[in-house]
Motif scaffolding. Structure first.
Motif, mmCIF file in Angstrom:
data_model
loop_
_atom_site.group_PDB
_atom_site.id
_atom_site.type_symbol
_atom_site.label_atom_id
_atom_site.label_comp_id
_atom_site.label_asym_id
_atom_site.label_seq_id
_atom_site.Cartn_x
_atom_site.Cartn_y
_atom_site.Cartn_z
ATOM 1 N N ALA A 1 3.996 -2.583 -22.155
ATOM 2 C CA ALA A 1 4.443 -2.932 -23.502
ATOM 3 C C ALA A 1 4.890 -1.702 -24.293
ATOM 4 C CB ALA A 1 3.321 -3.651 -24.256
ATOM 5 N N TYR A 2 4.612 -0.506 -23.760
ATOM 6 C CA TYR A 2 4.937 0.726 -24.479
ATOM 7 C C TYR A 2 6.256 1.345 -24.023
ATOM 8 C CZ TYR A 2 0.006 0.443 -25.783
ATOM 9 O OH TYR A 2 -1.209 0.027 -26.258
ATOM 10 N N ALA A 3 6.991 0.690 -23.149
ATOM 11 C CA ALA A 3 8.232 1.256 -22.618
ATOM 12 C C ALA A 3 9.175 1.655 -23.748
ATOM 13 C CB ALA A 3 8.913 0.252 -21.696
ATOM 14 N N GLY A 4 9.680 2.884 -23.673
ATOM 15 C CA GLY A 4 10.635 3.382 -24.648
ATOM 16 C C GLY A 4 10.036 3.915 -25.925
ATOM 17 N N ARG A 5 8.726 3.784 -26.112
ATOM 18 C CA ARG A 5 8.098 4.286 -27.322
ATOM 19 C C ARG A 5 7.860 5.789 -27.209
ATOM 20 N NH1 ARG A 5 5.764 -0.125 -30.313
ATOM 21 N NH2 ARG A 5 4.382 1.278 -31.441
ATOM 22 N N THR A 6 8.026 6.491 -28.301
ATOM 23 C CA THR A 6 7.735 7.918 -28.344
ATOM 24 C C THR A 6 6.315 8.112 -28.848
ATOM 25 O OG1 THR A 6 10.043 8.512 -28.711
ATOM 26 C CG2 THR A 6 8.385 10.146 -29.326
ATOM 27 N N LEU A 7 5.500 8.774 -28.035
ATOM 28 C CA LEU A 7 4.094 8.964 -28.340
ATOM 29 C C LEU A 7 3.770 10.443 -28.465
ATOM 30 C CD1 LEU A 7 2.489 6.400 -25.846
ATOM 31 C CD2 LEU A 7 3.152 6.022 -28.226
ATOM 32 N N SER A 8 2.760 10.748 -29.257
ATOM 33 C CA SER A 8 2.275 12.114 -29.418
ATOM 34 C C SER A 8 1.023 12.307 -28.580
ATOM 35 C CB SER A 8 1.927 12.390 -30.890
ATOM 36 O OG SER A 8 3.067 12.286 -31.704
ATOM 37 N N GLY A 9 0.901 13.509 -28.002
ATOM 38 C CA GLY A 9 -0.290 13.847 -27.247
ATOM 39 C C GLY A 9 -0.033 13.828 -25.756
ATOM 40 N N VAL A 10 0.163 15.003 -25.176
ATOM 41 C CA VAL A 10 0.412 15.123 -23.742
ATOM 42 C C VAL A 10 -0.842 15.686 -23.075
ATOM 43 C CG1 VAL A 10 1.788 16.293 -21.979
ATOM 44 C CG2 VAL A 10 2.896 15.397 -24.045
ATOM 45 N N SER B 1 -3.395 5.168 -23.152
ATOM 46 C CA SER B 1 -4.262 4.772 -24.257
ATOM 47 C C SER B 1 -4.541 5.912 -25.225
ATOM 48 C CB SER B 1 -5.573 4.195 -23.728
ATOM 49 O OG SER B 1 -6.282 5.134 -22.932
ATOM 50 N N LEU B 2 -4.825 7.099 -24.723
ATOM 51 C CA LEU B 2 -5.122 8.222 -25.611
ATOM 52 C C LEU B 2 -3.927 8.546 -26.486
ATOM 53 C CD1 LEU B 2 -6.726 10.634 -26.661
ATOM 54 C CD2 LEU B 2 -6.102 11.880 -24.570
ATOM 55 N N ALA B 3 -2.759 8.650 -25.888
ATOM 56 C CA ALA B 3 -1.568 8.989 -26.670
ATOM 57 C C ALA B 3 -1.220 7.888 -27.658
ATOM 58 C CB ALA B 3 -0.388 9.253 -25.724
ATOM 59 N N ALA B 4 -1.351 6.637 -27.244
ATOM 60 C CA ALA B 4 -1.019 5.535 -28.148
ATOM 61 C C ALA B 4 -1.926 5.532 -29.370
ATOM 62 C CB ALA B 4 -1.107 4.204 -27.410
ATOM 63 N N VAL B 5 -3.226 5.664 -29.138
ATOM 64 C CA VAL B 5 -4.164 5.645 -30.264
ATOM 65 C C VAL B 5 -3.987 6.881 -31.128
ATOM 66 C CG1 VAL B 5 -6.610 5.693 -30.882
ATOM 67 C CG2 VAL B 5 -5.811 4.185 -29.057
ATOM 68 N N TRP B 6 -3.829 8.045 -30.525
ATOM 69 C CA TRP B 6 -3.663 9.269 -31.297
ATOM 70 C C TRP B 6 -2.390 9.220 -32.137
ATOM 71 C CZ3 TRP B 6 -5.081 12.852 -34.146
ATOM 72 C CH2 TRP B 6 -4.384 14.040 -34.336
ATOM 73 N N THR B 7 -1.313 8.687 -31.596
ATOM 74 C CA THR B 7 -0.053 8.610 -32.342
ATOM 75 C C THR B 7 -0.236 7.829 -33.638
ATOM 76 O OG1 THR B 7 1.243 8.754 -30.302
ATOM 77 C CG2 THR B 7 2.348 7.814 -32.223
ATOM 78 N N ALA C 1 -10.677 16.590 -20.975
ATOM 79 C CA ALA C 1 -9.230 16.420 -21.029
ATOM 80 C C ALA C 1 -8.685 17.565 -21.863
ATOM 81 C CB ALA C 1 -8.857 15.078 -21.650
ATOM 82 N N VAL C 2 -7.590 18.120 -21.423
ATOM 83 C CA VAL C 2 -6.902 19.186 -22.151
ATOM 84 C C VAL C 2 -5.623 18.581 -22.714
ATOM 85 C CG1 VAL C 2 -5.829 21.445 -22.008
ATOM 86 C CG2 VAL C 2 -7.885 20.954 -20.654
ATOM 87 N N LEU C 3 -5.508 18.592 -24.030
ATOM 88 C CA LEU C 3 -4.458 17.850 -24.717
ATOM 89 C C LEU C 3 -3.590 18.767 -25.563
ATOM 90 C CD1 LEU C 3 -3.516 14.840 -25.348
ATOM 91 C CD2 LEU C 3 -4.847 15.069 -27.453
ATOM 92 N N ALA C 4 -2.277 18.565 -25.469
ATOM 93 C CA ALA C 4 -1.331 19.172 -26.403
ATOM 94 C C ALA C 4 -1.001 18.114 -27.448
ATOM 95 C CB ALA C 4 -0.077 19.637 -25.674
ATOM 96 N N PRO C 5 -1.706 18.094 -28.572
ATOM 97 C CA PRO C 5 -1.634 16.937 -29.477
ATOM 98 C C PRO C 5 -0.312 16.781 -30.203
ATOM 99 C CG PRO C 5 -2.989 18.663 -30.433
ATOM 100 C CD PRO C 5 -2.672 19.097 -29.039
ATOM 101 N N ASP C 6 0.438 17.858 -30.323
ATOM 102 C CA ASP C 6 1.691 17.787 -31.073
ATOM 103 C C ASP C 6 2.909 17.575 -30.185
ATOM 104 O OD1 ASP C 6 0.296 18.253 -33.482
ATOM 105 O OD2 ASP C 6 0.291 20.407 -33.070
ATOM 106 N N GLU C 7 2.741 17.697 -28.883
ATOM 107 C CA GLU C 7 3.855 17.424 -27.975
ATOM 108 C C GLU C 7 4.083 15.919 -27.890
ATOM 109 O OE1 GLU C 7 3.882 19.263 -24.159
ATOM 110 O OE2 GLU C 7 3.172 21.199 -24.929
ATOM 111 N N THR C 8 5.330 15.528 -27.750
ATOM 112 C CA THR C 8 5.666 14.106 -27.668
ATOM 113 C C THR C 8 6.336 13.800 -26.329
ATOM 114 O OG1 THR C 8 7.826 14.410 -28.702
ATOM 115 C CG2 THR C 8 5.966 13.956 -30.162
#
Length: 445
Positions: free
Chosen positions: A407-416, A337-343, A384-391
């Motif tokens: 539903a997110y399979a195969g999607r590239t997201l930002s924020g590790v 959820s965090l990566a999806a929304v941040w992306t 949470a410790v986040l690397a926001p620019d890593e994908t």
């Protein structure tokens, strides 16, 4: 900071005053100070230098279906809370249905708490349920510490959790308002759903037509009218229809106590991209068109929508058939959820401060978790410790959910998410977890 046991330092710490380089001191699981970046580390304190990774408050997800006990083949506290920790979530509030028994009496609450106690990797609280026949159970549940009560205005999908008609809604809401509680509502009108075309089959367009916006809009209008009449506090769950936004804004302007959430899937996925037969995208209310999504984002920016939660609602893979009419409706999103929304948020000009407000601060405020939701003195040291620019590209096999349908399979997201901390203890880092350290939470008076 002389009594600090742990010091976390980052060039980017998200605080209520903004993002800044800072040193965060922790003692006995509590944040004791947020100090300048170059503040000296006291003797005996352990320093965690996070470099340029972002330190943000642990997310608080107030809409999760853990399904444990009773449907643990769908999900369970062990797997759900690991997935949450891997996604930077440090607190969740569990929904009362899809478990057996549902959380509709104090005895049922105790059963769920006993099951959760040894399995929770993060902090866990509980919603109660409002059913046609349990008005007498609402106050005892409130006194036992649930954070509020979930009700459906249309069929829930499981027989043991029937929906409320308007007369039953009024009775439950009057009781809840009488002790100052909160009713959270799945708002779709059953008459509009019955009147909608029900064609079934694999075509997503047919499923979308079967859950029209006016079903949401009508149910929300009726709920607001009841809340206004009874001076009650209500919360609209998983809003997907942008058509309801003017009604909500007008109600607030009149002083109606109504809050609203939406979900990552409504903000990041669109009807136009859902393949036919791909019921991993099925949820109720449904994922709608891109133009509708744009208006949901605008409502977030304007504050009409308060917060973003997952509505994590998993099932076994066999229930996700290619017939949208019969497939289980629910999207698993805790870990992503965090990566999806941040992306999507960064594409639309929002910052991580906005994401924290929607997914941590306001969700904490919704349920009164005044020790969560911010990095400031006196709060729990949940981070949470986040690397926001890593994908990363979503690989279902890497998910911690019990059933790795996404539903997110195969999607590239930002924020590790690099690590997750609960009361000053690192509970997740680089794919590794500690033993469960979560607490069971109850509402405080």
């Amino acid at each position: 900071m002389s009594n600090a046991e742990l010091v976390l330092r980052s060039t980017r710490v998200i605080t209520p005053e903004g993002t800044r380089a800072a040193t965060v001191a922790v003692a006995r699981g509590t944040i004791t100070a947020v100090l300048p970046y170059d503040a000296p580390v006291p003797d005996g304190a352990r320093l965690e230098d996070l470099g340029d990774h972002v330190l943000l408050p642990g997310l608080v997800d107030t809409h999760v279906h853990v399904n444990d006990p009773g449907r643990t083949e769908w999900e369970g506290f062990w797997t759900a809370t690991r997935a949450a920790a891997a996604g930077g979530i440090t607190t969740l509030v569990d929904m009362p249905l899809n478990s057996l028994p549902p959380t509709t009496t104090v005895d049922h609450l105790r059963i769920k708490q006993e099951v959760a106690a040894a399995k929770a990797h993060i902090d866990v609280g509980f919603w109660g349920g409002a059913l046609p026949g349990n008005v007498k159970d609402l106050r005892p549940l409130h006194e036992a510490g649930v954070y509020g009560f979930k009700a459906f205005l249309s069929p829930s999908g499981v027989d043991e959790f029937p929906h409320l008609d308007q007369e039953q809604l009024a009775r439950s809401l009057a009781e809840i308002a009488g002790f100052g509680g909160l009713l959270i509502v799945h708002a779709e009108d059953p008459h509009h759903l019955d009147a909608a075309p029900q064609q079934g089959g694999p075509k997503y367009a047919h499923f979308l037509a079967s859950r029209p916006r006016d079903a949401e809009d009508t149910a929300i209008a009726a709920l607001i009218a009841q809340a206004k009449r009874l001076h009650a506090r209500v919360h609209i769950l998983h809003l997907s229809s942008s058509d309801a936004l003017p009604l909500i804004a007008a109600a607030r302007a009149e002083g109606v106590r109504v809050t609203v959430e939406t979900c990552p899937h409504y903000l990041t996925l669109t009807a136009e991209e859902v393949p036919d037969g791909a019921s991993e995208f099925k949820c109720c209310p449904p994922i709608r068109e891109a133009a509708n999504q744009d208006l949901l984002w605008q409502a977030l920016a304007d504050g009409v929508i308060d917060c973003v939660v997952t509505d994590h609602s998993p099932s076994t893979a066999d229930l996700k058939t290619d017939d949208f009419a019969t497939a289980w409706g629910g999207i698993s999103g805790l870990q992503l959820s965090l990566a999806a929304v941040w992306t999507e948020a960064r594409k639309r000009g929002h910052g991580l401060e906005d994401v924290v407000r929607w997914m941590s601060t306001r969700t904490s405020e919704l349920v009164g978790l005044n020790r969560k939701g911010a990095i400031e003195a006196g709060r729990d040291a949940d981070f949470a410790v986040l690397a926001p620019d890593e994908t990363f590209t979503v690989d279902p096999a890497a998910l911690q959910h019990r059933n790795r349908v996404t539903a997110y399979a195969g999607r590239t997201l930002s924020g590790v998410v690099k690590s997750t901390w609960l009361r000053g203890e690192r509970i997740y880092a680089d794919g590794e977890f500690t033993d469960p350290r979560g607490h069971l939470l109850t509402r405080t008076p």
